[in-house]
Design a protein around this motif. Sequence first.
Motif, PDB file in Angstrom:
ATOM      1  N   ASN A  39      -8.497  22.052  18.694  1.00 55.72           N
ATOM      2  CA  ASN A  39      -9.783  21.588  18.169  1.00 55.72           C
ATOM      3  C   ASN A  39      -9.975  20.097  18.455  1.00 55.72           C
ATOM      4  OD1 ASN A  39      -9.411  24.130  17.190  1.00 55.72           O
ATOM      5  ND2 ASN A  39     -10.143  23.680  15.145  1.00 55.72           N
ATOM      6  N   THR A  40     -10.256  19.785  19.737  1.00 48.30           N
ATOM      7  CA  THR A  40     -10.334  18.376  20.122  1.00 48.30           C
ATOM      8  C   THR A  40     -11.760  17.831  20.068  1.00 48.30           C
ATOM      9  OG1 THR A  40     -10.510  18.989  22.414  1.00 48.30           O
ATOM     10  CG2 THR A  40      -8.308  18.512  21.595  1.00 48.30           C
ATOM     11  N   PHE A  41     -12.725  18.683  19.721  1.00 45.04           N
ATOM     12  CA  PHE A  41     -14.116  18.252  19.576  1.00 45.04           C
ATOM     13  C   PHE A  41     -14.591  17.543  20.851  1.00 45.04           C
ATOM     14  CE2 PHE A  41     -17.526  15.789  17.249  1.00 45.04           C
ATOM     15  CZ  PHE A  41     -18.238  16.914  16.878  1.00 45.04           C
ATOM     16  N   GLY A  42     -14.219  18.111  22.013  1.00 47.77           N
ATOM     17  CA  GLY A  42     -14.632  17.524  23.289  1.00 47.77           C
ATOM     18  C   GLY A  42     -13.788  16.349  23.737  1.00 47.77           C
ATOM     19  N   GLY A  43     -12.865  15.886  22.885  1.00 51.18           N
ATOM     20  CA  GLY A  43     -12.009  14.749  23.241  1.00 51.18           C
ATOM     21  C   GLY A  43     -10.829  15.186  24.093  1.00 51.18           C
ATOM     22  N   PRO A  44      -9.970  14.228  24.481  1.00 53.58           N
ATOM     23  CA  PRO A  44      -8.828  14.560  25.321  1.00 53.58           C
ATOM     24  C   PRO A  44      -7.795  15.413  24.587  1.00 53.58           C
ATOM     25  CG  PRO A  44      -8.783  12.244  24.698  1.00 53.58           C
ATOM     26  CD  PRO A  44     -10.079  12.788  24.213  1.00 53.58           C
ATOM     27  N   THR A  45      -7.071  16.252  25.335  1.00 54.43           N
ATOM     28  CA  THR A  45      -6.038  17.107  24.747  1.00 54.43           C
ATOM     29  C   THR A  45      -4.710  16.346  24.701  1.00 54.43           C
ATOM     30  OG1 THR A  45      -5.447  17.938  26.915  1.00 54.43           O
ATOM     31  CG2 THR A  45      -7.094  19.187  25.708  1.00 54.43           C
ATOM     32  N   GLY A  46      -3.703  16.996  24.108  1.00 56.41           N
ATOM     33  CA  GLY A  46      -2.381  16.394  24.020  1.00 56.41           C
ATOM     34  C   GLY A  46      -1.819  16.049  25.396  1.00 56.41           C
ATOM     35  N   ALA A  47      -2.052  16.950  26.366  1.00 51.43           N
ATOM     36  CA  ALA A  47      -1.519  16.729  27.722  1.00 51.43           C
ATOM     37  C   ALA A  47      -2.047  15.431  28.313  1.00 51.43           C
ATOM     38  CB  ALA A  47      -1.891  17.905  28.605  1.00 51.43           C
ATOM     39  N   GLU A  48      -3.290  15.077  27.981  1.00 50.64           N
ATOM     40  CA  GLU A  48      -3.883  13.857  28.535  1.00 50.64           C
ATOM     41  C   GLU A  48      -3.487  12.612  27.749  1.00 50.64           C
ATOM     42  OE1 GLU A  48      -8.159  15.440  30.092  1.00 50.64           O
ATOM     43  OE2 GLU A  48      -7.570  16.002  28.084  1.00 50.64           O
ATOM     44  N   LEU A  49      -3.135  12.800  26.461  1.00 51.23           N
ATOM     45  CA  LEU A  49      -2.888  11.635  25.607  1.00 51.23           C
ATOM     46  C   LEU A  49      -1.439  11.167  25.595  1.00 51.23           C
ATOM     47  CD1 LEU A  49      -4.989  12.391  22.395  1.00 51.23           C
ATOM     48  CD2 LEU A  49      -5.417  10.636  24.095  1.00 51.23           C
ATOM     49  N   PHE A  50      -0.484  12.136  25.669  1.00 51.41           N
ATOM     50  CA  PHE A  50       0.913  11.767  25.431  1.00 51.41           C
ATOM     51  C   PHE A  50       1.656  11.520  26.736  1.00 51.41           C
ATOM     52  CE2 PHE A  50       0.113  14.918  21.835  1.00 51.41           C
ATOM     53  CZ  PHE A  50      -0.370  13.931  20.998  1.00 51.41           C
ATOM     54  N   SER A  51       2.575  10.552  26.660  1.00 54.68           N
ATOM     55  CA  SER A  51       3.445  10.275  27.799  1.00 54.68           C
ATOM     56  C   SER A  51       4.802  10.908  27.534  1.00 54.68           C
ATOM     57  CB  SER A  51       3.572   8.760  27.977  1.00 54.68           C
ATOM     58  OG  SER A  51       4.786   8.458  28.596  1.00 54.68           O
ATOM     59  N   LEU A  52       5.148  11.938  28.310  1.00 55.18           N
ATOM     60  CA  LEU A  52       6.396  12.666  28.051  1.00 55.18           C
ATOM     61  C   LEU A  52       7.663  11.827  28.234  1.00 55.18           C
ATOM     62  CD1 LEU A  52       5.851  16.343  29.218  1.00 55.18           C
ATOM     63  CD2 LEU A  52       5.778  15.394  26.939  1.00 55.18           C
ATOM     64  N   PRO A  53       7.772  10.990  29.308  1.00 56.72           N
ATOM     65  CA  PRO A  53       8.988  10.175  29.428  1.00 56.72           C
ATOM     66  C   PRO A  53       9.206   9.271  28.216  1.00 56.72           C
ATOM     67  CG  PRO A  53       7.733  10.085  31.453  1.00 56.72           C
ATOM     68  CD  PRO A  53       6.885  10.811  30.460  1.00 56.72           C
ATOM     69  N   PHE A  54       8.114   8.713  27.683  1.00 61.53           N
ATOM     70  CA  PHE A  54       8.180   7.864  26.487  1.00 61.53           C
ATOM     71  C   PHE A  54       8.763   8.643  25.308  1.00 61.53           C
ATOM     72  CE2 PHE A  54       6.280   5.817  22.732  1.00 61.53           C
ATOM     73  CZ  PHE A  54       6.460   4.474  23.017  1.00 61.53           C
ATOM     74  N   VAL A  55       8.261   9.873  25.131  1.00 65.82           N
ATOM     75  CA  VAL A  55       8.714  10.688  24.002  1.00 65.82           C
ATOM     76  C   VAL A  55      10.161  11.142  24.208  1.00 65.82           C
ATOM     77  CG1 VAL A  55       8.181  12.678  22.564  1.00 65.82           C
ATOM     78  CG2 VAL A  55       6.348  11.440  23.655  1.00 65.82           C
ATOM     79  N   SER A 115      -8.102   7.994  17.008  1.00 67.62           N
ATOM     80  CA  SER A 115      -7.447   7.912  15.700  1.00 67.62           C
ATOM     81  C   SER A 115      -7.542   9.268  14.997  1.00 67.62           C
ATOM     82  CB  SER A 115      -8.070   6.814  14.864  1.00 67.62           C
ATOM     83  OG  SER A 115      -9.215   7.299  14.213  1.00 67.62           O
ATOM     84  N   TRP A 116      -7.019   9.330  13.763  1.00 70.09           N
ATOM     85  CA  TRP A 116      -7.018  10.586  13.007  1.00 70.09           C
ATOM     86  C   TRP A 116      -8.413  11.023  12.594  1.00 70.09           C
ATOM     87  CZ3 TRP A 116      -4.330   6.159  11.978  1.00 70.09           C
ATOM     88  CH2 TRP A 116      -4.907   5.283  11.050  1.00 70.09           C
ATOM     89  N   THR A 117      -9.398  10.125  12.710  1.00 71.49           N
ATOM     90  CA  THR A 117     -10.755  10.525  12.331  1.00 71.49           C
ATOM     91  C   THR A 117     -11.491  11.203  13.486  1.00 71.49           C
ATOM     92  OG1 THR A 117     -11.567   8.350  12.913  1.00 71.49           O
ATOM     93  CG2 THR A 117     -11.002   8.684  10.618  1.00 71.49           C
ATOM     94  N   ALA A 118     -10.899  11.202  14.688  1.00 70.82           N
ATOM     95  CA  ALA A 118     -11.624  11.689  15.863  1.00 70.82           C
ATOM     96  C   ALA A 118     -11.849  13.201  15.849  1.00 70.82           C
ATOM     97  CB  ALA A 118     -10.887  11.283  17.138  1.00 70.82           C
ATOM     98  N   ASN A 119     -10.796  13.978  15.536  1.00 69.56           N
ATOM     99  CA  ASN A 119     -10.948  15.435  15.533  1.00 69.56           C
ATOM    100  C   ASN A 119      -9.803  16.095  14.765  1.00 69.56           C
ATOM    101  OD1 ASN A 119      -8.723  15.574  17.435  1.00 69.56           O
ATOM    102  ND2 ASN A 119     -10.190  14.943  19.006  1.00 69.56           N
ATOM    103  N   GLY A 120      -9.894  17.420  14.611  1.00 72.81           N
ATOM    104  CA  GLY A 120      -8.896  18.156  13.844  1.00 72.81           C
ATOM    105  C   GLY A 120      -7.512  18.066  14.456  1.00 72.81           C
ATOM    106  N   PHE A 121      -7.461  18.119  15.782  1.00 68.25           N
ATOM    107  CA  PHE A 121      -6.175  18.032  16.476  1.00 68.25           C
ATOM    108  C   PHE A 121      -5.472  16.718  16.145  1.00 68.25           C
ATOM    109  CE2 PHE A 121      -4.708  15.879  20.493  1.00 68.25           C
ATOM    110  CZ  PHE A 121      -3.413  16.375  20.483  1.00 68.25           C
ATOM    111  N   LEU A 122      -6.193  15.598  16.243  1.00 73.47           N
ATOM    112  CA  LEU A 122      -5.561  14.301  15.978  1.00 73.47           C
ATOM    113  C   LEU A 122      -5.237  14.113  14.496  1.00 73.47           C
ATOM    114  CD1 LEU A 122      -7.457  12.104  18.557  1.00 73.47           C
ATOM    115  CD2 LEU A 122      -4.997  12.471  18.478  1.00 73.47           C
ATOM    116  N   SER A 123      -6.102  14.661  13.598  1.00 72.26           N
ATOM    117  CA  SER A 123      -5.779  14.587  12.162  1.00 72.26           C
ATOM    118  C   SER A 123      -4.440  15.238  11.882  1.00 72.26           C
ATOM    119  CB  SER A 123      -6.830  15.314  11.327  1.00 72.26           C
ATOM    120  OG  SER A 123      -8.058  14.672  11.417  1.00 72.26           O
TER     121      SER A 123
END
Lengths: 192, 120
Positions: A39-55, A115-123
């Motif tokens: 539920n990204t409300f048209g925003g970017p998904t996890g794949a686009e937001l997170f850097s796997l090497p960092f994690v 931020s957490w206010t952007a969509n359900g996924f980020l909350s």
Amino acid sequence: MNEAAKNDSKNLLGFWIYIMTDCVLFASLFATFAVLRNNTFGGPTGAELFSLPFVLVETMLLLTSSFTCGLGLLAARQKEKTQVLGWFAVTFVLGLSFLTMELTEFNHLVNEGHSWTANGFLSSFFTLVGTHGLHITIGLLWMIVMMLQVAKRGLGRHTVRRLTLLSLFWHFLDIVWIFIFTIVYLTGAIQL
Amino acid sequence: MIKITKKQRPYTVGFISSAILTLTAYTLVVNTTFSGWALLYVILVLAVMQLAVQVLFFLHLGREEKPRWKLVSFLFAVMVVLIVVLGSLWIMTNLNYRHDHGGLPNETDEFIIHDEGIRQ
């Protein structure tokens, strides 16, 4: 078993049951995340937001800290005061580096407008990962208190018992992180 | 070189196998030799394997004396966790399926009737 050992074992079981209830708390946050992950409300998904090497670096830091924490507890059982302080200091530094990386990631996301206010996924993401970070913060504070106790009073029965509970808590936080790493970060990168 | 004592062995085994499991999962996802649901299930199995490794080697659940209250409460927690997570996913996926196929309620009805093969 003598009276003291009996009390210690009851104490340990009580703390273990607390940890199990904490598992249920995390389970509800994982369930929320799993339900809201798309539920990204048209925003970017996890794949686009997170850097796997960092994690991955974060994961390795926390795993190593779980290991050094175990070694610290063994040293405490053998009454090796200097070693205990050394291993727990290493654990503390690793844990603090982990927390710093997590907060850097949060800060980066919020500054980019995710931020957490952007969509359900980020909350649900911030609630789940933030709750884990809060536990880590409490664990680090507890670790400072324990290192002071060891330095001042040495390794009495009560101090060793508290160190046992602390390392139980710390190992538990690493176990929760395995699932955050897998379900939030790795699963987010898989194309379904 | 640090010498590994006998008591340190479980922690060392746990640490090395956890690191291998983490790196395996990471490499599989990054290299995408295969993907989709199969990959998802593989990394979930790797996570559960790492859970088992850490519970045995770091939390020493296997070396508890009878009566095994820690094991009992652990298994109960696992059951509650599975009910909460799988139950939520099941209910919410089903709810999602029963909503929003087109703008009007009857369009959703038509979709479900068709999708479930109730009427061709």
